[in-house]
Write a protein that holds these residues in place. Structure first.
Motif, PDB file in Angstrom:
ATOM      1  N   ALA A  88      -4.012  -0.592  -4.315  1.00 34.64           N
ATOM      2  CA  ALA A  88      -2.999  -1.406  -4.984  1.00 34.64           C
ATOM      3  C   ALA A  88      -1.998  -0.566  -5.774  1.00 34.64           C
ATOM      4  N   ALA A  89      -2.108   0.756  -5.681  1.00 34.36           N
ATOM      5  CA  ALA A  89      -1.064   1.621  -6.233  1.00 34.36           C
ATOM      6  C   ALA A  89       0.081   1.795  -5.237  1.00 34.36           C
ATOM      7  N   PHE A  90      -0.068   1.228  -4.039  1.00 31.00           N
ATOM      8  CA  PHE A  90       0.898   1.428  -2.966  1.00 31.00           C
ATOM      9  C   PHE A  90       1.421   0.100  -2.440  1.00 31.00           C
ATOM     10  N   ALA A  91       2.666   0.121  -1.978  1.00 33.70           N
ATOM     11  CA  ALA A  91       3.216  -1.025  -1.258  1.00 33.70           C
ATOM     12  C   ALA A  91       2.510  -1.124   0.098  1.00 33.70           C
ATOM     13  N   PRO A  92       2.277  -2.335   0.595  1.00 28.63           N
ATOM     14  CA  PRO A  92       2.745  -3.617   0.072  1.00 28.63           C
ATOM     15  C   PRO A  92       1.757  -4.325  -0.845  1.00 28.63           C
ATOM     16  N   TRP A  93       0.758  -3.599  -1.330  1.00 29.13           N
ATOM     17  CA  TRP A  93      -0.311  -4.242  -2.095  1.00 29.13           C
ATOM     18  C   TRP A  93      -0.087  -4.185  -3.601  1.00 29.13           C
ATOM     19  N   ARG A  94       0.843  -3.390  -4.067  1.00 31.61           N
ATOM     20  CA  ARG A  94       1.041  -3.176  -5.499  1.00 31.61           C
ATOM     21  C   ARG A  94       1.523  -4.462  -6.184  1.00 31.61           C
ATOM     22  N   ASP A  95       0.980  -4.717  -7.373  1.00 32.78           N
ATOM     23  CA  ASP A  95       1.395  -5.837  -8.218  1.00 32.78           C
ATOM     24  C   ASP A  95       1.571  -5.296  -9.630  1.00 32.78           C
ATOM     25  N   GLU A  96       2.799  -5.131 -10.063  1.00 32.78           N
ATOM     26  CA  GLU A  96       3.092  -4.503 -11.354  1.00 32.78           C
ATOM     27  C   GLU A  96       2.544  -5.288 -12.537  1.00 32.78           C
ATOM     28  N   LYS A  97       2.199  -6.556 -12.339  1.00 36.95           N
ATOM     29  CA  LYS A  97       1.752  -7.405 -13.440  1.00 36.95           C
ATOM     30  C   LYS A  97       0.243  -7.324 -13.675  1.00 36.95           C
ATOM     31  N   GLN A  98      -0.474  -6.658 -12.799  1.00 37.98           N
ATOM     32  CA  GLN A  98      -1.931  -6.589 -12.919  1.00 37.98           C
ATOM     33  C   GLN A  98      -2.412  -5.149 -12.801  1.00 37.98           C
ATOM     34  N   ASP A  99      -3.576  -4.883 -13.371  1.00 36.31           N
ATOM     35  CA  ASP A  99      -4.211  -3.583 -13.209  1.00 36.31           C
ATOM     36  C   ASP A  99      -4.524  -3.368 -11.732  1.00 36.31           C
ATOM     37  N   SER A 101      -6.773  -1.785 -10.318  1.00 36.78           N
ATOM     38  CA  SER A 101      -8.191  -1.906 -10.000  1.00 36.78           C
ATOM     39  C   SER A 101      -8.552  -3.341  -9.643  1.00 36.78           C
ATOM     40  N   ASP A 102      -8.036  -4.295 -10.412  1.00 40.54           N
ATOM     41  CA  ASP A 102      -8.329  -5.702 -10.156  1.00 40.54           C
ATOM     42  C   ASP A 102      -7.676  -6.182  -8.872  1.00 40.54           C
ATOM     43  N   VAL A 103      -6.443  -5.746  -8.645  1.00 39.15           N
ATOM     44  CA  VAL A 103      -5.749  -6.146  -7.424  1.00 39.15           C
ATOM     45  C   VAL A 103      -6.491  -5.623  -6.199  1.00 39.15           C
ATOM     46  N   ALA A 104      -6.870  -4.352  -6.241  1.00 42.13           N
ATOM     47  CA  ALA A 104      -7.588  -3.766  -5.107  1.00 42.13           C
ATOM     48  C   ALA A 104      -8.923  -4.452  -4.882  1.00 42.13           C
ATOM     49  N   ALA A 105      -9.633  -4.762  -5.965  1.00 43.95           N
ATOM     50  CA  ALA A 105     -10.932  -5.438  -5.828  1.00 43.95           C
ATOM     51  C   ALA A 105     -10.782  -6.789  -5.141  1.00 43.95           C
ATOM     52  N   ASP A 106      -9.672  -7.460  -5.398  1.00 45.47           N
ATOM     53  CA  ASP A 106      -9.432  -8.758  -4.769  1.00 45.47           C
ATOM     54  C   ASP A 106      -8.982  -8.623  -3.315  1.00 45.47           C
ATOM     55  N   LEU A 107      -8.459  -7.459  -2.929  1.00 45.30           N
ATOM     56  CA  LEU A 107      -7.903  -7.276  -1.596  1.00 45.30           C
ATOM     57  C   LEU A 107      -8.873  -6.661  -0.595  1.00 45.30           C
ATOM     58  N   VAL A 108      -9.868  -5.929  -1.076  1.00 42.73           N
ATOM     59  CA  VAL A 108     -10.696  -5.169  -0.140  1.00 42.73           C
ATOM     60  C   VAL A 108     -11.442  -6.065   0.844  1.00 42.73           C
ATOM     61  N   GLY A 109     -11.753  -7.287   0.449  1.00 41.77           N
ATOM     62  CA  GLY A 109     -12.464  -8.182   1.355  1.00 41.77           C
ATOM     63  C   GLY A 109     -11.674  -8.457   2.617  1.00 41.77           C
ATOM     64  N   ALA A 110     -10.378  -8.711   2.448  1.00 34.10           N
ATOM     65  CA  ALA A 110      -9.534  -8.994   3.607  1.00 34.10           C
ATOM     66  C   ALA A 110      -9.403  -7.772   4.506  1.00 34.10           C
ATOM     67  N   ILE A 111      -9.338  -6.587   3.903  1.00 37.69           N
ATOM     68  CA  ILE A 111      -9.247  -5.363   4.696  1.00 37.69           C
ATOM     69  C   ILE A 111     -10.525  -5.132   5.491  1.00 37.69           C
TER      70      ILE A 111
END
Length: 227
Positions: A88-99, A101-111
């Motif tokens: 989540a430090a990289f596009a297209p997954w980055r979300d400037e409004k959230q940490d 770590s939390d964004v990546a934790a929410d995304l890894v399931g789909a990956i």
């Protein structure tokens, strides 16, 4: 071609970690899901500060720390978390409004769901990803050793190199001196957050290495005036 490159990287990583001997028979290929997420990282995680190479270091160091402490890890969980923890430090997954770590934790399931990863282990991967930063409190062996490997990668020569690599070559932010402030911030904040015995045993050496580098740099740049 990309598959072959990733496969060779996986073999080299196994050799460097001592997972196979230099003359041992090497499996023809890693698990398909491992190849897929390594290819994802090689393609998208380009930052020298927290990209693909950082993920490989975190994985290798976490394994070595756990081995030193005689702690068994689920390598599927550790490998997946190490490879994807900074996605989540990289596009297209980055979300400037959230940490991140939390964004990546929410995304890894789909990956991982798009691969043959054993999905019964997904929650352990999410937990390790969510708590990988030094300011988080990890629970569980894979989370603890990934956390410490990631923390130690902020220190020493590699930590300094990561921060200086962030300097804007065009003179924008962060400037060279600003990256030194970032190194000093890590030096103050990170050491006390390392939680495993083997990780703690490495802290003093990396702190001393960082301090020596900063002192030498300041001496050679008129206290950063010419840096």
């Amino acid at each position: 071609m990309r598959y072959r490159q990733v496969l060779l990287c996986g073999v080299a990583l196994a050799l460097s970690l001592g997972l196979v001997g230099a003359h041992a028979e090497v499996p023809s290929a890693p698990a398909a899901w491992r190849t897929r997420i390594m290819a994802l990282g090689a393609e998208h995680f380009g930052s020298p500060a927290w990209g693909y190479s950082h993920s490989q270091r975190d994985y290798g160091l976490a394994r070595r720390l756990a081995a030193a402490d005689h702690v068994s890890l689920d390598d599927d969980v550790l490998f997946a978390a190490a490879q994807l923890h900074d996605m989540a430090a990289f596009a297209p997954w980055r979300d400037e409004k959230q940490d991140h770590s939390d964004v990546a934790a929410d995304l890894v399931g789909a990956i991982l769901a798009e691969t043959d990863f054993p999905m019964a282990k997904l929650e352990a991967v999410r937990a390790a990803v969510r708590t990988h930063m030094y300011y988080r409190d990890p629970v569980g062996p894979e989370a603890r050793y990934l956390h410490d490997a990631d923390a130690l990668d902020w220190l020493g020569a590699v930590g300094a190199a990561r921060m200086i690599a962030l300097a804007d070559p065009k003179g924008g932010a962060p400037t060279g001196p600003a990256t030194i402030k970032m190194i000093e911030k890590n030096l103050a904040a990170v050491p006390s957050r390392v939680v495993t015995p083997a990780g703690q045993a490495l802290v003093a050496g990396r702190v001393a290495e960082t301090q020596a580098f900063l002192a030498q740099l300041r001496g050679e740049t008129d206290d950063l005036a010419t840096f």
